[in-house]
Motif scaffolding. Structure first.
Motif, short mmCIF file in Angstrom:
data_model
loop_
_atom_site.label_atom_id
_atom_site.label_comp_id
_atom_site.label_asym_id
_atom_site.label_seq_id
_atom_site.Cartn_x
_atom_site.Cartn_y
_atom_site.Cartn_z
N ARG A 2 -16.70 7.94 33.08
CA ARG A 2 -17.85 7.48 32.32
C ARG A 2 -18.02 8.37 31.10
N LEU A 3 -17.79 7.80 29.92
CA LEU A 3 -17.83 8.58 28.69
C LEU A 3 -18.73 7.93 27.66
N LEU A 4 -19.50 8.75 26.96
CA LEU A 4 -20.23 8.33 25.78
C LEU A 4 -19.45 8.78 24.56
N ALA A 5 -19.36 7.93 23.55
CA ALA A 5 -18.68 8.30 22.30
C ALA A 5 -19.60 8.03 21.13
N ALA A 182 -10.68 -1.34 7.49
CA ALA A 182 -10.81 -0.72 8.81
C ALA A 182 -11.60 0.58 8.75
N LEU A 183 -12.59 0.71 9.61
CA LEU A 183 -13.38 1.92 9.79
C LEU A 183 -13.32 2.33 11.24
N PRO A 184 -13.49 3.61 11.54
CA PRO A 184 -13.44 4.04 12.94
C PRO A 184 -14.53 3.38 13.78
N LYS A 185 -14.22 3.18 15.05
CA LYS A 185 -15.19 2.66 16.01
C LYS A 185 -15.31 3.62 17.18
N ALA A 186 -16.52 3.77 17.69
CA ALA A 186 -16.74 4.66 18.83
C ALA A 186 -15.98 4.21 20.07
N SER A 187 -15.75 2.91 20.21
CA SER A 187 -15.02 2.44 21.38
C SER A 187 -13.59 2.96 21.39
N ASP A 188 -12.95 3.04 20.22
CA ASP A 188 -11.59 3.59 20.15
C ASP A 188 -11.61 5.10 20.36
N ILE A 189 -12.64 5.76 19.87
CA ILE A 189 -12.78 7.20 20.13
C ILE A 189 -12.92 7.45 21.62
N ALA A 190 -13.70 6.62 22.30
CA ALA A 190 -13.86 6.77 23.75
C ALA A 190 -12.55 6.56 24.49
N LEU A 191 -11.77 5.57 24.06
CA LEU A 191 -10.49 5.29 24.71
C LEU A 191 -9.53 6.48 24.55
N LEU A 192 -9.41 7.00 23.33
CA LEU A 192 -8.54 8.14 23.11
C LEU A 192 -9.06 9.38 23.83
N ALA A 193 -10.37 9.54 23.88
CA ALA A 193 -10.96 10.71 24.51
C ALA A 193 -10.75 10.71 26.02
N GLU A 194 -10.70 9.54 26.63
CA GLU A 194 -10.51 9.49 28.08
C GLU A 194 -9.22 10.20 28.47
N ALA A 195 -8.16 9.97 27.71
CA ALA A 195 -6.89 10.65 28.00
C ALA A 195 -7.02 12.16 27.85
N GLU A 196 -7.81 12.61 26.86
CA GLU A 196 -8.01 14.04 26.66
C GLU A 196 -8.79 14.66 27.82
#
Length: 223
Positions: A2-5, A182-196
């Motif tokens: 469960r992540l907030l971005a 294209a601009l960044p989206k928090a949903s993509d940040i959350a996806l990449l962050a989950e792996a981190e």
């Protein structure tokens, strides 16, 4: 997981809650006002999901490069939220978030974001066949548009291509797919962050920090 971005590094202010692969997201595009928008967005996604901040595994944020004030706002909000409930944090490149948004398996992606001052923030990424996430192929830089290096890209993305027509004419060519808005989206940040987070690379809130590529490059040149 469960992540907030949270991302406020560009004119798009966005917040996403990723709950075991499902995403709830809010976003708004305007030149200013992220400081007033971001916390109500956080409250909105948490309320929709029926969870508390303390129920989460961590908080991710767009660490830049981007607008200096916007990046600072995002990092400050994340630190305040994370400190309050003892959550760890992960910063994600805003260029990587754009690449993740547009990439398909097998793509080589060039991301160029408008950095103002007749410059772009840029880097390149790959999404290998069989992979869900992009990986960087080059360091993040800030340069004049004519200094961006061409390569075997299949996709070019980012506001730099809209802001600088000569850059678009030079690199958005042939069969390359172009995503100039294209601009960044928090949903993509959350996806990449989950792996981190899963790899154990999360850091305490006190260590959350922005990345200012322009400052880094200026320091290297003056060294």
């Amino acid at each position: 997981m469960r992540l907030l971005a949270i991302d406020t590094a560009t004119e798009r202010c966005s917040v996403a809650l990723r709950l075991d692969g499902k995403v709830i997201e809010r976003s708004s595009e305007q030149p200013r006002g992220a400081a007033d928008l971001v916390l109500p967005m956080v409250d909105s996604v948490l309320q929709e999901a029926g969870v508390r901040l303390a129920d989460l595994d961590g908080i991710a944020y767009g660490r830049g490069p981007g607008a200096f004030t916007g990046v600072r706002i995002g990092v400050g909000v994340v630190q305040g939220l994370a400190f309050g409930v003892g959550l760890q944090t992960v910063g994600i490149s805003n260029l990587a978030a754009v690449a993740q948004q547009v990439a398909q398996p097998g793509d080589r992606i060039l991301v160029c974001m408008d950095a103002r001052m007749d410059q772009v923030y840029w880097s390149s990424f790959a999404r290998e066949h069989g992979a869900d996430l992009v990986t960087p192929l080059s360091a993040e830089r800030v340069d004049a548009p004519d200094a961006v290096v061409d390569g075997n890209y299949t996709v070019v993305a980012g506001t730099g291509f809209k802001a600088y027509p000569k850059l678009r004419a030079r690199l958005a060519t042939g069969d390359r797919i172009v995503h100039e808005a294209a601009l960044p989206k928090a949903s993509d940040i959350a996806l990449l962050a989950e792996a981190e987070f899963r790899a154990g690379r999360a850091r305490p809130a006190a260590e959350a920090e922005p990345v200012y590529v322009r400052d880094q490059v200026a320091h290297v040149k003056g060294a």
